[in-house]
Design a protein around this motif. Structure first.
Motif, PDB file in Angstrom:
ATOM      1  N   ASP A  90       0.830  -1.213   0.000  1.00 53.57           N
ATOM      2  CA  ASP A  90       0.000   0.000   0.000  1.00 53.57           C
ATOM      3  C   ASP A  90       0.858   1.255   0.000  1.00 53.57           C
ATOM      4  O   ASP A  90       0.556   2.227  -0.703  1.00 53.57           O
ATOM      5  CB  ASP A  90      -0.937   0.009   1.212  1.00 53.57           C
ATOM      6  N   SER A  91       1.942   1.245   0.751  1.00 55.40           N
ATOM      7  CA  SER A  91       2.848   2.407   0.784  1.00 55.40           C
ATOM      8  C   SER A  91       3.492   2.634  -0.577  1.00 55.40           C
ATOM      9  O   SER A  91       3.615   3.784  -1.027  1.00 55.40           O
ATOM     10  CB  SER A  91       3.937   2.202   1.839  1.00 55.40           C
ATOM     11  N   ASP A  93       2.252   1.698  -3.499  1.00 57.84           N
ATOM     12  CA  ASP A  93       1.208   2.159  -4.416  1.00 57.84           C
ATOM     13  C   ASP A  93       0.902   3.638  -4.196  1.00 57.84           C
ATOM     14  O   ASP A  93       0.698   4.392  -5.166  1.00 57.84           O
ATOM     15  CB  ASP A  93      -0.074   1.336  -4.229  1.00 57.84           C
ATOM     16  N   ALA A  94       0.872   4.051  -2.941  1.00 57.04           N
ATOM     17  CA  ALA A  94       0.608   5.460  -2.638  1.00 57.04           C
ATOM     18  C   ALA A  94       1.703   6.349  -3.218  1.00 57.04           C
ATOM     19  O   ALA A  94       1.426   7.447  -3.717  1.00 57.04           O
ATOM     20  CB  ALA A  94       0.496   5.666  -1.129  1.00 57.04           C
ATOM     21  N   ALA A  95       2.944   5.896  -3.201  1.00 54.44           N
ATOM     22  CA  ALA A  95       4.055   6.680  -3.754  1.00 54.44           C
ATOM     23  C   ALA A  95       3.930   6.805  -5.275  1.00 54.44           C
ATOM     24  O   ALA A  95       4.298   7.841  -5.842  1.00 54.44           O
ATOM     25  CB  ALA A  95       5.381   6.033  -3.399  1.00 54.44           C
ATOM     26  N   VAL A  97       1.163   7.037  -7.069  1.00 60.84           N
ATOM     27  CA  VAL A  97       0.081   7.911  -7.526  1.00 60.84           C
ATOM     28  C   VAL A  97       0.364   9.387  -7.284  1.00 60.84           C
ATOM     29  O   VAL A  97      -0.328  10.237  -7.828  1.00 60.84           O
ATOM     30  CB  VAL A  97      -1.282   7.522  -6.880  1.00 60.84           C
ATOM     31  N   VAL A  98       1.380   9.694  -6.498  1.00 59.70           N
ATOM     32  CA  VAL A  98       1.732  11.093  -6.243  1.00 59.70           C
ATOM     33  C   VAL A  98       2.349  11.667  -7.513  1.00 59.70           C
ATOM     34  O   VAL A  98       3.279  11.102  -8.085  1.00 59.70           O
ATOM     35  CB  VAL A  98       2.719  11.206  -5.057  1.00 59.70           C
ATOM     36  N   GLY A 109       9.779   8.866   1.394  1.00 57.69           N
ATOM     37  CA  GLY A 109       8.718   7.865   1.308  1.00 57.69           C
ATOM     38  C   GLY A 109       9.273   6.453   1.150  1.00 57.69           C
ATOM     39  O   GLY A 109       8.798   5.503   1.789  1.00 57.69           O
ATOM     40  N   THR A 113       9.005   3.302   3.731  1.00 53.13           N
ATOM     41  CA  THR A 113       8.542   1.987   3.260  1.00 53.13           C
ATOM     42  C   THR A 113       9.579   0.919   3.572  1.00 53.13           C
ATOM     43  O   THR A 113       9.227  -0.195   3.984  1.00 53.13           O
ATOM     44  CB  THR A 113       8.247   2.031   1.750  1.00 53.13           C
TER      45      THR A 113
END
Length: 182
Positions: A90-91, A93-95, A97-98, A109, A113
């Protein structure tokens, strides 16, 4: 005409009858007793056969349940580990989309992670093998090359890829370069 039995003959005949035998040696009342005993033994044999079948069926049930438990354990052995790794995923994936981040924010980030992943490793007893400066150990290290350098021969000079151990058992050896004897 036949003479009456003498006292010694009468005593012998009475003894023979009392033993369950007639004068001619056949059993008078023993036949029924033997048949009853045979029936009793046959019933006991049938009961023993039934018990053997029961024990055999019970053993098969225990074996089948054990096999089911083993299959479930194999299927779900990594369930907790996988759940912990999902947070790391999840971490990442979040990186991805930024869109408006600079290199420093990406770096921080990725560091977070990495720390998150190391915490999962610690939780499940996965240890890094990073042997810089240690004596070469073929059980934990895989030498990629030997280079002439200052220092003690057969010492790890650099690590190209870290190794990992699970509960002190090597999952992957560290790929290393080793100082060559001069």
């Amino acid at each position: 005409m036949q003479e009456p039995n003498t006292p010694s003959e009468v005593t012998a005949n009475e003894t023979a009858v009392n033993d369950g035998k007639v004068n001619d040696g056949t059993e008078a009342t023993g036949v029924g007793a033997n048949e009853a005993r045979i029936a009793e033994l046959e019933a006991a044999l049938e009961e023993a056969k039934a018990q053997v079948l029961y024990v055999k069926a019970e053993g098969e049930n225990i074996r089948r349940r054990a096999m089911d438990d083993i299959d479930k354990a194999r299927k779900f052995a990594l369930e907790k580990f996988s759940g912990e790794l999902l947070a790391v995923k999840d971490s990442l994936d979040a990186a991805l989309v930024v869109e408006s981040a600079d290199v420093n924010s990406y770096k921080s980030g990725v560091e977070l992670t990495s720390k998150q992943l190391l915490s999962v490793f610690e939780k499940f007893n996965i240890a890094e093998i990073n042997p810089v400066g240690e004596k070469f150990d073929p059980n934990k290290h895989q030498a990629i090359s030997m280079v002439p350098a200052e220092g003690e021969p057969n010492t790890v000079l650099s690590v190209l890829q870290k190794g990992y151990a699970l509960n002190e058992r090597v999952l992957r050896p560290a790929l290393v370069t080793v100082i060559q004897a001069q």
